[in-house]
Design a protein around this motif. Structure first.
Motif: not given
Length: 132
Positions: A50-66
């Motif tokens: 999960x993105x650690x950015x303080x401005x967003x709780x958006x998931x870091x989608x690219x960091x998962x395996x596909x």
């Protein structure tokens, strides 16, 4: 009870305790990490995705395996991917279309790099939200 019986009970108790402790350790590891297995490789996904950015709780989608990257799927190199570029034979059309629509943030009918990974996350890790 003789000494042999007492020693046997103690030994069995120790073995049971070791099995329980090993099970708790494994359970804890499974709760902290998820393993995704492809037929040719396995990739560990940590809970730190999960993105650690303080401005967003958006998931870091690219960091998962596909199984495929954006670059693999964007065969014509135009910087966009459409549903026709992807092989999604195992996903019902209506659910696939809803995931695609939910991922297409700018509503242009095609997925850019970030939208593609958002779609792939939904397809691979958020299927339960779509009733699968």
């Amino acid at each position: 009870m003789d000494k042999t019986e007492i020693l046997l009970i103690i030994l069995v108790t120790i073995v049971i305790c070791c099995v329980v402790v090993a099970g708790l350790i494994l359970f804890n590891q499974l709760n902290n990490n998820t393993t995704v297995t492809n037929t040719s490789q396995a990739t560990e996904i940590n809970s730190d995705t999960v993105s650690s950015s303080s401005t967003s709780d958006e998931i870091d989608y690219e960091s998962y395996y596909y199984s495929n990257s954006f670059e693999d799927t964007d065969t014509d190199g135009d910087g966009y991917v459409t549903l026709s570029d992807m092989n999604l034979a195992h996903t019902p059309f209506d659910i696939r279309d809803q995931m695609y629509t939910d991922s297409d943030d700018d509503n242009d009918g095609r997925l850019n790099h970030d939208e593609y990974y958002k779609f792939m996350y939904k397809l691979n890790y958020d299927r339960a939200s779509y009733g699968l």
